[in-house]
Design a protein around this motif. Structure first.
Motif, mmCIF file in Angstrom:
data_model
loop_
_atom_site.group_PDB
_atom_site.id
_atom_site.type_symbol
_atom_site.label_atom_id
_atom_site.label_comp_id
_atom_site.label_asym_id
_atom_site.label_seq_id
_atom_site.Cartn_x
_atom_site.Cartn_y
_atom_site.Cartn_z
ATOM 1 N N ARG A 99 1.026 -1.256 -0.073
ATOM 2 C CA ARG A 99 -0.106 0.043 -0.210
ATOM 3 C C ARG A 99 0.824 1.023 -0.099
ATOM 4 N NH1 ARG A 99 -4.551 0.138 4.341
ATOM 5 N NH2 ARG A 99 -5.516 1.571 2.753
ATOM 6 N N LEU A 101 1.046 5.382 -0.281
ATOM 7 C CA LEU A 101 0.592 6.729 -0.227
ATOM 8 C C LEU A 101 1.274 7.917 -0.942
ATOM 9 C CD1 LEU A 101 -1.566 8.803 0.994
ATOM 10 C CD2 LEU A 101 -0.075 8.912 3.115
ATOM 11 N N GLN A 120 -0.796 -0.889 -4.656
ATOM 12 C CA GLN A 120 -2.454 -0.261 -4.330
ATOM 13 C C GLN A 120 -1.968 1.281 -3.835
ATOM 14 O OE1 GLN A 120 -4.408 -2.384 -1.304
ATOM 15 N NE2 GLN A 120 -2.900 -4.035 -1.224
ATOM 16 N N THR A 122 -2.879 5.284 -2.972
ATOM 17 C CA THR A 122 -3.606 6.316 -2.449
ATOM 18 C C THR A 122 -2.858 7.638 -2.644
ATOM 19 O OG1 THR A 122 -4.786 5.259 -0.455
ATOM 20 C CG2 THR A 122 -4.951 7.555 -0.535
ATOM 21 N N ARG A 146 -6.858 5.530 -5.464
ATOM 22 C CA ARG A 146 -8.080 6.142 -4.403
ATOM 23 C C ARG A 146 -7.381 7.772 -4.236
ATOM 24 N NH1 ARG A 146 -7.995 5.447 2.144
ATOM 25 N NH2 ARG A 146 -10.042 6.177 2.610
ATOM 26 N N TRP A 147 -8.069 8.594 -5.020
ATOM 27 C CA TRP A 147 -7.711 10.158 -4.813
ATOM 28 C C TRP A 147 -8.607 10.759 -3.662
ATOM 29 C CZ3 TRP A 147 -4.536 10.867 -8.538
ATOM 30 C CH2 TRP A 147 -4.455 9.976 -9.771
ATOM 31 N N MET A 148 -7.850 11.483 -3.233
ATOM 32 C CA MET A 148 -8.429 12.151 -1.853
ATOM 33 C C MET A 148 -7.670 13.666 -1.578
ATOM 34 S SD MET A 148 -8.146 9.301 0.879
ATOM 35 C CE MET A 148 -9.354 10.066 2.051
ATOM 36 N N LEU A 157 -6.298 10.227 7.618
ATOM 37 C CA LEU A 157 -6.186 8.969 7.434
ATOM 38 C C LEU A 157 -5.757 8.373 8.805
ATOM 39 C CD1 LEU A 157 -3.927 9.293 4.233
ATOM 40 C CD2 LEU A 157 -6.186 8.445 4.275
#
Length: 299
Positions: A99, A101, A120, A122, A146-148, A157
């Motif tokens: 994952r 970021l 994965q 973000t 995953r766009w934030m 988060l």
């Protein structure tokens, strides 16, 4: 009742609480005092909010051109050089189990190349227009990311979520880079890795020798008939922002190493030659006096 009577003596005439005074907070059966912010603290927060808005407005206006730069990277061998540089540092596991970021994703370069490689991902950015451009650039991979919209200094988060956090050209224009580093550590899993790529951008505003080197870069770009990456930007506004954020006059990555070690990362190291492996020839001429470095910190 006795506690209330005791606290009542702190209430000023008329019942108004001055800045820096105290308010009574009731929580179920308990009662406690909380100090009100002083006027200085209130003004500081207001100024920070204004600067964040100013930075957002600048990057909103830069989004179209910055997106074109990312598109050029995605269309050339440069994307493979960057992916290789990242994966050399990543955990040696199946990408689908890692994952990542991407903090300050901008028009999405890191997020896109990593999603294509199977990670994965973000991706967060404070500027909405940047996120719009990033989704466009991602094409069919947009749904895999995953766009934030989020402030890199106050990540919304959970703790211990990511195996890797990556960032490029972000830290230098943050108002509170030390707070950002705390947040980035918080969201990493134990053993997670932070990879931050940055440079001493706009140090020439505070140092005469660096200014001379910066001007030499501009001459060399012109002599070699290359695109000057500073043309087409609102350079006056960017320089004004740079004068008002803390890292512009600071010698890096020494500052970063000290902060990250004080935050308790297990290990911290730098690579000050990474620019030679990932930059294009045009970037190497444009930014010769401001080479990019990489910082790797393990939680």
């Amino acid at each position: 009742m006795r506690q209330i009577q005791e606290l009542a003596k702190y209430i000023p005439p008329g019942g108004l609480w001055p800045p820096g005074g105290f308010v009574i907070i009731f929580t179920n059966k308990n009662m406690r005092l909380r100090r009100r912010s002083t006027l200085h603290e209130i003004r500081e927060r207001d100024n920070m909010g204004q600067m964040l808005g100013r930075i957002e407005e600048y990057w909103t206006n830069r989004a179209e051109r910055y997106s074109q730069v990312n598109q050029e990277e995605l269309a050339t061998e440069q994307k493979n050089r960057w992916l290789k540089a990242l994966e050399m540092e990543f955990p040696h596991r199946d990408p689908k189990d890692i994952r990542v970021l991407d903090i300050g994703t901008g028009p999405g370069f890191f997020a896109i190349i990593l999603a294509k490689a199977g990670y994965q991902v973000t991706a967060v950015d404070y500027t909405e227009e940047m996120l719009c451009k990033a989704k466009e650039n991602a094409g069919r991979y947009a749904d895999r990311i995953r766009w934030m919209r989020m402030d890199a200094q106050k990540l919304e988060l959970p703790d211990n979520q990511f195996d890797v956090a990556v960032s490029r050209n972000l830290t230098w224009n943050l108002e509170n880079p030390d707070e950002a580093y705390k947040e980035w550590k918080r969201v990493l899993k134990p053993g997670g890795q932070l990879l931050n790529f940055d440079a001493n951008w706009y140090g020439h505003l505070f140092d005469a020798e660096k200014r001379r080197e910066y001007e030499e870069d501009r001459k060399h770009v012109e002599e070699q008939a290359m695109e000057d990456h500073y043309i087409g930007t609102d350079i006056d506004e960017m320089e004004e922002i740079a004068r008002n954020v803390p890292l512009s006059p600071v010698i890096r990555p020494a500052w970063d190493m000290k902060v990250l070690k004080n935050l308790g990362f297990q290990s911290v190291r730098t690579d000050e030659q990474v620019w030679q492996r990932v930059w294009s020839d045009t970037e190497k001429v444009n930014y010769a006096s401001t080479p990019m470095f990489m910082i790797k910190a393990v939680k």
